[in-house]
Design a protein around this motif. Structure first.
Motif, PDB file in Angstrom:
ATOM      1  N   HIS A 134       0.797  -1.218   0.000  1.00  0.00           N
ATOM      2  CA  HIS A 134       0.000   0.000   0.000  1.00  0.00           C
ATOM      3  C   HIS A 134       0.832   1.271   0.000  1.00  0.00           C
ATOM      4  O   HIS A 134       0.368   2.311  -0.465  1.00  0.00           O
ATOM      5  CB  HIS A 134      -0.930   0.031   1.223  1.00  0.00           C
ATOM      6  CG  HIS A 134      -1.692  -1.236   1.418  1.00  0.00           C
ATOM      7  ND1 HIS A 134      -2.343  -1.874   0.394  1.00  0.00           N
ATOM      8  CD2 HIS A 134      -1.893  -2.008   2.522  1.00  0.00           C
ATOM      9  CE1 HIS A 134      -2.930  -2.979   0.860  1.00  0.00           C
ATOM     10  NE2 HIS A 134      -2.659  -3.072   2.135  1.00  0.00           N
ATOM     11  N   ASN A 156      -3.436  -6.581  -5.097  1.00  0.00           N
ATOM     12  CA  ASN A 156      -3.621  -5.193  -4.659  1.00  0.00           C
ATOM     13  C   ASN A 156      -5.001  -5.055  -4.036  1.00  0.00           C
ATOM     14  O   ASN A 156      -5.881  -4.414  -4.582  1.00  0.00           O
ATOM     15  CB  ASN A 156      -3.470  -4.215  -5.828  1.00  0.00           C
ATOM     16  CG  ASN A 156      -2.087  -4.275  -6.428  1.00  0.00           C
ATOM     17  OD1 ASN A 156      -1.175  -3.625  -5.969  1.00  0.00           O
ATOM     18  ND2 ASN A 156      -1.937  -5.093  -7.460  1.00  0.00           N
ATOM     19  N   ASN A 177      -7.324  -0.390  -1.692  1.00  0.00           N
ATOM     20  CA  ASN A 177      -7.136   0.789  -2.529  1.00  0.00           C
ATOM     21  C   ASN A 177      -7.192   2.033  -1.649  1.00  0.00           C
ATOM     22  O   ASN A 177      -8.150   2.247  -0.925  1.00  0.00           O
ATOM     23  CB  ASN A 177      -8.239   0.847  -3.587  1.00  0.00           C
ATOM     24  CG  ASN A 177      -8.058   2.029  -4.516  1.00  0.00           C
ATOM     25  OD1 ASN A 177      -7.059   2.736  -4.465  1.00  0.00           O
ATOM     26  ND2 ASN A 177      -9.032   2.233  -5.373  1.00  0.00           N
ATOM     27  N   LEU A 178      -6.121   2.839  -1.678  1.00  0.00           N
ATOM     28  CA  LEU A 178      -6.087   4.039  -0.855  1.00  0.00           C
ATOM     29  C   LEU A 178      -6.957   5.148  -1.408  1.00  0.00           C
ATOM     30  O   LEU A 178      -7.150   6.172  -0.764  1.00  0.00           O
ATOM     31  CB  LEU A 178      -4.642   4.532  -0.710  1.00  0.00           C
ATOM     32  CG  LEU A 178      -3.739   3.632   0.137  1.00  0.00           C
ATOM     33  CD1 LEU A 178      -2.337   4.216   0.156  1.00  0.00           C
ATOM     34  CD2 LEU A 178      -4.259   3.491   1.541  1.00  0.00           C
ATOM     35  N   ARG A 202      -4.249   9.062   2.906  1.00  0.00           N
ATOM     36  CA  ARG A 202      -5.264   8.953   1.864  1.00  0.00           C
ATOM     37  C   ARG A 202      -5.964  10.281   1.621  1.00  0.00           C
ATOM     38  O   ARG A 202      -6.217  10.674   0.474  1.00  0.00           O
ATOM     39  CB  ARG A 202      -6.304   7.886   2.235  1.00  0.00           C
ATOM     40  CG  ARG A 202      -7.295   7.588   1.106  1.00  0.00           C
ATOM     41  CD  ARG A 202      -8.512   6.821   1.600  1.00  0.00           C
ATOM     42  NE  ARG A 202      -9.210   7.560   2.617  1.00  0.00           N
ATOM     43  CZ  ARG A 202      -9.555   7.055   3.797  1.00  0.00           C
ATOM     44  NH1 ARG A 202      -9.246   5.819   4.105  1.00  0.00           N
ATOM     45  NH2 ARG A 202     -10.199   7.790   4.691  1.00  0.00           N
ATOM     46  N   LYS A 240       1.152   1.469  -7.094  1.00  0.00           N
ATOM     47  CA  LYS A 240       0.420   0.282  -7.550  1.00  0.00           C
ATOM     48  C   LYS A 240       0.900  -0.155  -8.929  1.00  0.00           C
ATOM     49  O   LYS A 240       1.094  -1.337  -9.198  1.00  0.00           O
ATOM     50  CB  LYS A 240      -1.085   0.567  -7.588  1.00  0.00           C
ATOM     51  CG  LYS A 240      -1.716   0.829  -6.240  1.00  0.00           C
ATOM     52  CD  LYS A 240      -1.700  -0.412  -5.372  1.00  0.00           C
ATOM     53  CE  LYS A 240      -2.408  -0.141  -4.042  1.00  0.00           C
ATOM     54  NZ  LYS A 240      -2.367  -1.311  -3.153  1.00  0.00           N
TER      55      LYS A 240
END
Length: 446
Positions: free
Chosen positions: A50, A373, A376-377, A306, A321
């Motif tokens: 992340h 992944n 998700n931020l 975030r 990512k």
């Protein structure tokens, strides 16, 4: 250099991370790490999917073992960056005797069984041995292309003086010359009046970066370390942020919130940081902007990261990512799938090499990419509004570990209501237009 730390694609990009990855309140809250993640290495493996970098805080209290460092390196994907805080003996000029590496400690002899050792009481040979131990521990990280910045944090008592300047230069000489050095002066006298330009010029001339630190007045100067937040009746104030890029290869930012359980930055505080990042970065900056969150309380560092990411232009954010999809970590599901395909297929063109090349109907590879992944931020909503209003709901939706399915409730039975939303601290920050020194946000109400 291997690992991607110096990739051109990171120039003037913001790489966010946190100051440590194993804070006790973060582990207990259960909203970031899955319950199955137990060891420090497993937590780092999860964290590094992340965030592209982390600051190792424990190196302040003891020089990490080479075994631990090797395990950390094995846990992260290519391109991940480790920053290390310098050993406390170098910055504070003293440390507990137990913090000295055992093979060096056995050479010390102090009458009375003192608990602490002062730097000035150590022989030059012993000092050199401690430096050698510190540098050699970081050598494998550097060799792997994963060493970022070595942070030297000098405390409030470290005032500008000829003696202290000489000490900082002593640290620079003993730190491996290949390693990047950043300096954080918690004493603001280094930045008052003419001292500011003098400090910046001096750091530039000696190949050191000035850390931009965001701190609150009452947390910095109060003496009661058990204080749990802003005292009743007092107004929240912000210390000036010393803003100057003294090394073209990178810029280093640290946001501190040390007390209480309300460490989320308000929208106005975040907007002040957006203004700094968009308006005050010089064209001469050739490397990344490391933005490190020290707002350690539960998952608030992750939320702060975030929220700022949502406010910054996409062009300023380093796409971590995408990097992981290009070079998946060894042992990950995606890397095993790709290696398996490579060994089976007879022609190199039979398997797409990039996610962007994967056909929309290639469900298998796309599913594997998404599985590697899982968090998700980004906010589910593209709107940027009240930080406090969206904080709790997004935290639960995005970061809560997957739980085992439970049986459906009986017909007509109401489910339990959602937990109450946590209120965060509020503050009004106004950025000044001063370009030559730093921003000083206006005091705000509690």
């Amino acid at each position: 250099m291997e690992g991607g730390r110096d990739e051109p694609g990171r120039k003037q990009k913001v790489l966010m991370g946190t100051c440590g990855w194993s804070d006790d309140t973060l582990l207990k809250c259960g909203r970031f790490y899955p319950a199955s993640v137990r060891s420090a290495e497993d937590r780092l493996r999860h964290y590094s999917t992340h965030f592209p970098c982390v600051e190792v805080d424990t190196s302040t209290y003891a020089i990490p073992s080479k075994v631990s460092v090797r395990r950390w390196l094995q846990a992260v994907p290519p391109g991940f960056v480790f920053h290390f805080k310098a050993f406390g003996l170098f910055c504070s000029k003293s440390c507990p005797i137990t913090a000295i590496p055992g093979d060096i400690r056995c050479k010390l002899s102090f009458a009375g069984g003192a608990d602490y050792v002062k730097l000035l009481n150590l022989s030059t040979d012993i000092q050199d041995e401690v430096w050698t131990a510190f540098n050699s521990t970081l050598e494998p990280v550097f060799a792997a292309g994963s060493l970022g910045v070595i942070l030297f944090q000098f405390h409030l008592t470290f005032k500008p003086s000829a003696e202290n300047r000489a000490h900082v230069l002593w640290c620079r000489r003993h730190l491996d010359p290949r390693f990047e050095m950043a300096v954080e002066f918690r004493n603001r006298d280094w930045f008052v009046g003419e001292h500011f330009l003098g400090t910046c010029d001096w750091l530039k001339a000696n190949n050191m970066a000035l850390v931009a630190a965001d701190e609150l007045v009452h947390e910095t100067f109060q003496r009661d370390r058990e204080q749990t937040g802003l005292p009743e009746g007092q107004i929240r104030e912000f210390l000036p942020v010393a803003w100057a890029v003294t090394k073209p290869s990178f810029h280093y930012i640290r946001v501190h919130r040390r007390e209480g359980c309300k460490r989320l930055l308000s929208d106005s505080e975040l907007q002040t940081w957006v203004a700094r990042l968009q308006l005050k970065l010089p064209e001469t900056l050739q490397g990344p902007i490391y933005f490190m969150w020290g707002t350690d309380w539960e998952d608030q560092p992750i939320i702060n990261a975030r929220n700022l990411k949502q406010l910054l232009p996409t062009s300023m954010i380093f796409n971590w990512k995408a990097v992981q999809l290009e070079t998946p970590a060894k042992g990950s599901l995606l890397s095993m799938f790709r290696s398996g395909q490579t060994s089976v297929q007879s022609t190199p063109d039979s398997v797409p090499k990039k996610l962007s090349d994967i056909p929309a109907d290639d469900i298998t590879l796309r599913a594997l990419s998404e599985m590697s992944n899982t968090v998700n931020l980004e906010s589910p909503s593209g709107k940027v509004g009240d930080t406090q209003k969206r904080t709790h709901d997004l935290t639960v939706d995005i970061f809560e570990p997957t739980k085992k399915p439970t049986a459906s409730p009986p017909p007509f039975k109401k489910t339990k209501p959602s937990p109450n939303k946590r209120k965060s601290n509020a503050g009004v920050v106004t950025a000044t237009s001063t370009i030559t020194s730093f921003f000083k946000p206006a005091p705000s109400g509690t």
